[in-house]
Write a protein that holds these residues in place. Structure first.
Motif, short mmCIF file in Angstrom:
data_model
loop_
_atom_site.label_atom_id
_atom_site.label_comp_id
_atom_site.label_asym_id
_atom_site.label_seq_id
_atom_site.Cartn_x
_atom_site.Cartn_y
_atom_site.Cartn_z
N GLY A 115 0.80 -1.21 0.00
CA GLY A 115 0.00 0.00 0.00
C GLY A 115 0.84 1.26 0.00
N HIS A 116 0.19 2.35 -0.35
CA HIS A 116 0.81 3.68 -0.31
C HIS A 116 0.42 4.35 1.00
CE1 HIS A 116 0.89 8.06 -1.09
NE2 HIS A 116 1.98 7.77 -1.77
N ARG A 117 1.40 4.75 1.78
CA ARG A 117 1.09 5.41 3.05
C ARG A 117 0.29 6.67 2.81
NH1 ARG A 117 3.33 4.01 7.88
NH2 ARG A 117 2.78 6.09 8.63
N GLU A 118 -0.76 6.84 3.59
CA GLU A 118 -1.60 8.03 3.49
C GLU A 118 -1.40 8.97 4.68
OE1 GLU A 118 -4.02 8.29 0.60
OE2 GLU A 118 -2.37 6.94 0.10
N LEU A 119 -0.59 8.53 5.68
CA LEU A 119 -0.30 9.36 6.85
C LEU A 119 1.20 9.41 7.08
CD1 LEU A 119 -2.88 8.29 9.62
CD2 LEU A 119 -2.82 10.45 8.37
N ASN A 120 1.72 10.58 7.43
CA ASN A 120 3.10 10.68 7.86
C ASN A 120 3.25 10.09 9.26
OD1 ASN A 120 4.41 12.07 5.66
ND2 ASN A 120 3.23 13.89 6.24
N GLY A 121 4.36 9.39 9.46
CA GLY A 121 4.63 8.81 10.77
C GLY A 121 5.77 9.53 11.46
N GLY A 122 6.03 9.13 12.69
CA GLY A 122 7.06 9.79 13.46
C GLY A 122 8.36 9.03 13.49
N PHE A 123 8.67 8.25 12.43
CA PHE A 123 9.91 7.49 12.41
C PHE A 123 10.42 7.42 10.98
CE2 PHE A 123 6.21 4.84 12.28
CZ PHE A 123 6.44 3.95 11.26
N ALA A 124 11.64 6.95 10.81
CA ALA A 124 12.34 6.99 9.52
C ALA A 124 11.57 6.23 8.46
CB ALA A 124 13.74 6.41 9.67
N GLY A 125 11.47 6.86 7.29
CA GLY A 125 10.85 6.20 6.15
C GLY A 125 9.35 6.17 6.19
N ALA A 126 8.73 6.90 7.13
CA ALA A 126 7.27 6.85 7.28
C ALA A 126 6.57 8.06 6.69
CB ALA A 126 6.90 6.72 8.76
N GLY A 168 -8.88 0.37 -2.78
CA GLY A 168 -8.83 -0.43 -1.56
C GLY A 168 -7.91 0.22 -0.55
N GLY A 169 -7.86 -0.33 0.66
CA GLY A 169 -6.99 0.23 1.67
C GLY A 169 -6.98 -0.60 2.94
N TYR A 170 -6.06 -0.24 3.83
CA TYR A 170 -5.98 -0.82 5.18
C TYR A 170 -5.94 0.33 6.17
CZ TYR A 170 -4.87 -5.39 3.20
OH TYR A 170 -4.92 -6.58 2.52
N ASN A 171 -6.54 0.12 7.33
CA ASN A 171 -6.66 1.19 8.32
C ASN A 171 -6.26 0.67 9.70
OD1 ASN A 171 -7.37 3.73 9.41
ND2 ASN A 171 -9.36 2.92 10.05
N PHE A 172 -4.98 0.89 10.04
CA PHE A 172 -4.48 0.51 11.35
C PHE A 172 -3.71 1.69 11.95
CE2 PHE A 172 -4.98 -3.54 9.15
CZ PHE A 172 -5.78 -4.22 10.06
N PRO A 173 -4.44 2.71 12.44
CA PRO A 173 -3.77 3.87 13.04
C PRO A 173 -3.23 3.51 14.42
CG PRO A 173 -6.14 4.05 13.29
CD PRO A 173 -5.90 2.80 12.49
N GLY A 174 -2.44 4.42 14.97
CA GLY A 174 -1.90 4.22 16.30
C GLY A 174 -0.40 3.99 16.27
#
Length: 735
Positions: free
Chosen positions: A262-273, A704-710
């Motif tokens: 999948g293509h990330r739709e949210l920026n994360g707080g760690f490298a490569g996210a 389509g997509g996956y949704n696992f926030p947190g």
């Protein structure tokens, strides 16, 4: 743009269909000899009938139309069929998900069955893996909308898709097609047949599909969204007399395309996210290995006893295996990686007796299925240093008896009555355990390891049975118009949740119950304006009971799965499709679908309180846009002594949700696809050159997509996108 395209498309279709009388009346009476609903022969009711005779909402797309529009595989049905979703499943290259009138299933997990049945030459395909069928050497594709529980039985609760291949020719034939295009597309298709003796013919088809990726895995350097597929068919037909016909057919598909992440739709707080600008790019570190193999063997025998009675037998075996990995987080680290395998096998036997006395006609039959579906996957949660391994299998034995009888009460009035009894016996085995570390579990090929916690470990057996009726009444209002009303019921079997966590939801060991849909429909089919307008329309209302919904949600250090009979819902809508022959050189094909689907009750288990609650005011139907439409104009004329057909087309799909719980990040806004094709056929019909341009405006749309926030799951909210703008040039030579 969609605010302009949608009204324009709907208005154009309505104007063309309802207000073209003046142009039609001014046209010469010897206008184009077009295929109409009186001439299109389909087998929606398991016997050959014209489209106008069948009191069922059916879209029939022949080989010529599919070729003119450049349809590459059966997902093209979504653009031309009202109220239908036919797409590649999330995280996959060749797994099929289908919804018709809001009813279907997007979860391809073993043991959880589709809601739209897929048939290849009357052979039921039980599993969705490898079911994105390429279009070559076919006669037509039929899409039956609404529950088909009487004639097609279990798991056709939303409808059925019939992929019908061509019969072999009595004369030698060979067709070679080469295709090149965008992203280094390189396809080769060879189809041929040869008569060996009187009544004995052999045929074969072979195709290779290769294309570089739409994007890149920036971690491994591999192509992403690429294509590497080999498909083949072989058949033998034996017709010793006019009354006997036998066919042995084998098909196989090998898909070695890279794993699709999948293509990330949210920026994360760690490298490569971070979110990448290219919607087809990824930084997934889980790997690119992916392999899908499906194959099948069938034997069909038909004996025409006399003009009133025909017997038919269809024996089939199918098998498939998928080894893949999906990187949910889309980063180099194993934040949320899912290596998996699926394996299935099925044997089916069907006997049919078809009868026609002139006044009474119909079919009676028996169907048997013995199937096995198994698999395993790991949920590697790198931030927590855990791996949740899940595996199991479902053994299914099903049999049914069915009949569908039509009675010509008068020359214009016909009544049909159908019924089916189905018995399903399922045995499910589910194992789920939590392991320490991020290595693969023993279930997916890792080293032997002792679980930190065994979440689920059970084997259970359940039996399901259902009687599904159908009744219809049709009347020829004129020699060109037929109206009908019908009631039908569909049934999808119950089963066991292969992801179920018995520590979080102990009731999972009991499985889930069947679901049913009762649909009431009124339709009108026929021709108008001196047969220049050919159309089919339907209004429908459905009661959806004990609806099965599958979801996975974060729960502490794990992911909880639910397959629940959430309750009831109401679905209603309308469909209008057809062709308008504007002049001897210009034809319009169109379809419009309107759909309203609402939950009346949605009972969900609350992990926090340990109780069930009705949350119907918080949920919506997934993959159920309110509006869908298609308009294609085909101009044909003589160019360089050959026939040139040019088809510009637009297809519209309204906004829709990816899941039952709305998600503004993943849910798709309304979008429009613009395509263009040009096909030139030489005077001898031996040579053909074609150009196909798809998604010419390079529309970005999620399928389509996956949704696992947190934080524990690395904010793994990811999406999968439909193809970008592409161009293809094809050369076909017939010998």
């Amino acid at each position: 743009m969609n605010r302009i395209i949608k009204p324009a498309l709907m208005a154009t279709v309505a104007w063309g269909a309802m207000s073209f009388g003046a142009a039609a009346q001014d046209a010469p009476q010897s206008g184009p000899q077009a295929t109409t609903v009186d001439e299109i022969v389909i087998t929606a009711r398991r016997r050959e009938e014209t489209l106008r005779e069948v009191p069922v909402a059916v879209s029939a797309l022949g080989a010529e139309r599919l070729e003119q529009t450049g349809a590459a595989d059966i997902t093209a049905l979504q653009q031309q069929t009202p109220n239908a979703t036919v797409q590649v499943a999330r995280g996959s290259n060749s797994t099929l998900i289908s919804f018709i009138r809001g009813v279907g299933q997007q979860d391809p997990l073993w043991g959880f069955e589709p809601g739209v049945g897929l048939y290849i030459d009357d052979v039921y395909v039980a599993r969705p893996q490898g079911a994105v069928l390429d279009i070559f050497d076919i006669e037509r594709i039929e899409v039956l909308r609404g529950p088909q529980g009487t004639l097609y039985g279990r798991n056709t609760i939303g409808g059925a898709i019939k992929y019908v291949t061509r019969r072999l020719s009595d004369t030698p034939e060979l067709s070679l097609t080469g295709q090149v295009g965008s992203y280094n597309q390189r396809d080769l298709i060879a189809v041929g047949s040869l008569p060996l003796a009187e009544g004995l013919r052999v045929g074969a088809g072979f195709a290779t599909y290769n294309r570089d990726g739409f994007g890149e895995n920036l971690t491994t350097g591999a192509e992403h969204y690429n294509r590497d597929v080999v498909a083949g068919r072989f058949s033998v037909e034996f017709e010793p007399s006019a009354n006997l016909f036998f066919r042995l057919a084998y098909d196989r598909v090998d898909d070695e395309s890279n794993a699709r992440h999948g293509h990330r739709e949210l920026n994360g707080g760690f490298a490569g996210a971070d979110v990448l600008p290219g919607r087809y790019d990824t930084r997934a570190g889980a790997g690119d290995a992916n392999s899908v193999r499906t194959e099948g063997l069938s034997f069909t025998g038909q004996w025409v006893v006399d003009d009133t009675l025909t017997f038919r037998s269809i024996t089939a075996w199918r098998e498939g295996r998928t080894d893949t990995v999906i990187d949910f987080d889309g980063t180099p680290s194993p934040v949320l990686d899912i290596p998996a395998y699926y394996a299935d096998t099925q044997f089916t036997q069907e006997f049919q007796a078809l009868f026609d006395t002139g006044v009474i006609s119909g079919v009676a039959g028996f169907f048997y299925l013995d199937g096995s579906a198994e698999g395993a996957f790991d949920t590697i949660i790198g931030n927590l240093g855990l791996n949740i391994g899940t595996g199991g299998d479902v053994q299914t034995r099903s049999y049914s008896f069915y009949t569908d009888v039509s009675w010509n009460i008068t020359d214009r009035l016909r009544a049909s009555l159908g019924a089916r009894y189905t018995n399903d016996n399922k045995t499910g085995t589910v194992f789920r355990a939590t392991y320490l570390g991020t290595a693969r579990s023993p279930l997916t090929g890792g080293a032997p390891a002792t679980p930190l916690l065994t979440n689920t470990n059970y084997t259970n057996q359940r039996e399901f049975e259902q009687f599904t009726p159908r009744v219809s009444l049709s009347y020829d209002l004129t020699d060109q118009l037929t109206g009908y009303i019908s009631y039908s019921q569909g049934f999808k079997s119950g089963g066991f949740d292969m992801r179920g966590d018995a520590t979080a939801t102990p009731q999972t060991v009991n499985g889930y119950d069947p679901e049913t849909v009762d649909t009431y429909e009124i339709g009108l089919k026929g021709t108008a304006f001196d047969r220049r307008l050919t159309f089919a329309s339907a209004f429908f209302y459905s009661d959806y009971t004990d609806q099965q919904v599958t979801t996975q949600v974060p729960s502490g250090a794990t992911i909880a799965s639910f397959v629940d009979n959430v309750g009831n819902s109401t679905i209603y809508g309308a469909e209008f499709e057809g062709s308008l022959f504007i002049s001897s050189s210009l034809t319009a094909n169109f379809s419009v679908g309107w759909l309203r689907a609402e939950f009346d009750e949605f009972i969900r288990f609350n992990l926090g309180t340990g109780t069930f609650e009705d949350i119907s005011d918080l949920v919506v139907f997934q993959n159920a846009p309110e509006w869908s439409g298609y308009l294609g104009l085909t101009w044909t004329g003589l160019v360089a002594n050959g026939l040139l057909a040019i088809t510009p087309s637009i297809s519209y799909r309204g906004a829709y949700s990816q899941f039952e719980f709305p998600n503004p990040i993943l849910d798709q806004d309304a979008y429009t696809l613009v395509d263009l094709s040009a096909v030139w056929t030489a005077p001898s019909e031996r040579y053909q050159i074609a150009f196909y341009g798809r998604n010419l405006t390079d529309e970005a749309y999620r399928i389509g997509g996956y949704n696992f926030p947190g934080a524990a799951f690395g904010d793994s909210v990811s999406a999968f996108y439909g193809p970008p703008r592409t161009y293809t040039v094809a050369l076909r030579v017939r010998f």
